[in-house]
Motif scaffolding. Sequence first.
Motif, PDB file in Angstrom:
ATOM      1  N   GLN A 165     -26.511  11.633  12.701  1.00 40.39           N
ATOM      2  CA  GLN A 165     -25.439  12.094  13.571  1.00 40.39           C
ATOM      3  C   GLN A 165     -25.696  11.699  15.031  1.00 40.39           C
ATOM      4  OE1 GLN A 165     -22.730  13.203  11.826  1.00 40.39           O
ATOM      5  NE2 GLN A 165     -24.200  12.497  10.280  1.00 40.39           N
ATOM      6  N   PRO A 166     -24.650  11.674  15.862  1.00 42.02           N
ATOM      7  CA  PRO A 166     -24.812  11.177  17.236  1.00 42.02           C
ATOM      8  C   PRO A 166     -25.916  11.855  18.034  1.00 42.02           C
ATOM      9  CG  PRO A 166     -22.486  11.310  16.690  1.00 42.02           C
ATOM     10  CD  PRO A 166     -23.218  11.922  15.532  1.00 42.02           C
ATOM     11  N   TRP A 167     -26.032  13.188  17.966  1.00 35.90           N
ATOM     12  CA  TRP A 167     -27.082  13.825  18.758  1.00 35.90           C
ATOM     13  C   TRP A 167     -28.480  13.415  18.300  1.00 35.90           C
ATOM     14  CZ3 TRP A 167     -29.291  15.156  22.805  1.00 35.90           C
ATOM     15  CH2 TRP A 167     -30.398  16.019  22.836  1.00 35.90           C
ATOM     16  N   ILE A 180     -29.091   9.827  19.660  1.00 36.79           N
ATOM     17  CA  ILE A 180     -29.314   9.747  21.108  1.00 36.79           C
ATOM     18  C   ILE A 180     -30.519  10.585  21.521  1.00 36.79           C
ATOM     19  CG2 ILE A 180     -28.318  10.212  23.376  1.00 36.79           C
ATOM     20  CD1 ILE A 180     -25.523   9.803  21.984  1.00 36.79           C
ATOM     21  N   GLY A 181     -30.483  11.868  21.153  1.00 40.92           N
ATOM     22  CA  GLY A 181     -31.563  12.761  21.567  1.00 40.92           C
ATOM     23  C   GLY A 181     -32.890  12.417  20.933  1.00 40.92           C
ATOM     24  N   THR A 238     -35.410  20.644  18.890  1.00 40.40           N
ATOM     25  CA  THR A 238     -34.125  20.356  19.539  1.00 40.40           C
ATOM     26  C   THR A 238     -33.047  19.929  18.552  1.00 40.40           C
ATOM     27  OG1 THR A 238     -34.857  18.079  19.997  1.00 40.40           O
ATOM     28  CG2 THR A 238     -35.208  19.711  21.728  1.00 40.40           C
ATOM     29  N   ARG A 239     -33.307  20.054  17.270  1.00 41.65           N
ATOM     30  CA  ARG A 239     -32.355  19.686  16.216  1.00 41.65           C
ATOM     31  C   ARG A 239     -31.890  18.235  16.362  1.00 41.65           C
ATOM     32  NH1 ARG A 239     -30.521  24.060  13.284  1.00 41.65           N
ATOM     33  NH2 ARG A 239     -31.094  26.107  14.139  1.00 41.65           N
ATOM     34  N   SER A 240     -32.823  17.375  16.704  1.00 47.92           N
ATOM     35  CA  SER A 240     -32.480  15.964  16.882  1.00 47.92           C
ATOM     36  C   SER A 240     -33.383  15.072  16.036  1.00 47.92           C
ATOM     37  CB  SER A 240     -32.599  15.577  18.359  1.00 47.92           C
ATOM     38  OG  SER A 240     -33.928  15.736  18.832  1.00 47.92           O
ATOM     39  N   HIS A 295     -34.765  12.393  13.950  1.00 51.13           N
ATOM     40  CA  HIS A 295     -34.225  11.058  13.719  1.00 51.13           C
ATOM     41  C   HIS A 295     -35.404  10.120  13.502  1.00 51.13           C
ATOM     42  CE1 HIS A 295     -31.203   7.918  13.984  1.00 51.13           C
ATOM     43  NE2 HIS A 295     -31.861   7.294  14.944  1.00 51.13           N
ATOM     44  N   PRO A 351     -18.618  11.716  13.738  1.00 50.73           N
ATOM     45  CA  PRO A 351     -19.667  12.634  13.278  1.00 50.73           C
ATOM     46  C   PRO A 351     -19.226  13.354  12.005  1.00 50.73           C
ATOM     47  CG  PRO A 351     -19.292  12.896  15.631  1.00 50.73           C
ATOM     48  CD  PRO A 351     -18.208  12.009  15.120  1.00 50.73           C
TER      49      PRO A 351
END
Length: 242
Positions: free
Chosen positions: A88-90, A93-94, A131-133, A135, A187
């Motif tokens: 997902q996008p976050w 990126i994050g 941070t729930r990111s 990836h 998303p």
Amino acid sequence: MCGFAAMHGLYGADRSPSAAHMLSFKPILAGANLSDRMIAAVGALVGIALTAALCTAFLPHGPALLLVAPMGASAVLVFAVPASPLAQPWPVIGGNMLSALVGIAVARVIPQPALAAGVAIGAAIALMSLTRSLHPPGGAASLLAVLGGHAVQAQGWGFALVPVAANAVVLALTGVLFHRLSGHSYPHRPVPAAGHAPPVLGVPHPEDIDRALEDLGETFDVSRDDLDLLFRTVAAHASRRG
């Protein structure tokens, strides 16, 4: 035994044990087909080419590359498995940006490359989780910040923004536009297919799914909401058949 029995039932009784054993090494993505994989390939081509072109055209030129290798892995997730929570996008990126920041920080305090690499990966996983990111390519971003050499070190803290975050933003936005054209939800939101509104009764409650996941003690690359929708849709098809 369970794995072999499943393969035996899937491919037919005429398969020899050796053939079934070899087939068990084939990668499996639930719901994927050849058309989806070809669309994903085109999406990755467009995503990476556009990211490279835009970042080269508009970002200030410095000693570091304007397209970083972790974006290749991010593109696989964004375009091949757009429903994955990791794509997902976050997280794109994050996860990349925060991991790069972690790698920069670790490289400044730990001069020994092997130790710094290990610490950077572990810290990146911890920070992405908090941070729930989460990836996976973020791990590569943190390693690049540690082991990227003079070109990366010369960028300092700015490396996490340019090119890492800039690349990730362009790639994620390209994913949003591409999947709208290709008909995928990104998303991702679990939405029933038209004409297949699943029933509410006769399927597990979301709390039951949470408890089952806790009992299994494993992490699956699918959200709880998608599992809930899947069970409801299966129940709808079963009720029609019955």
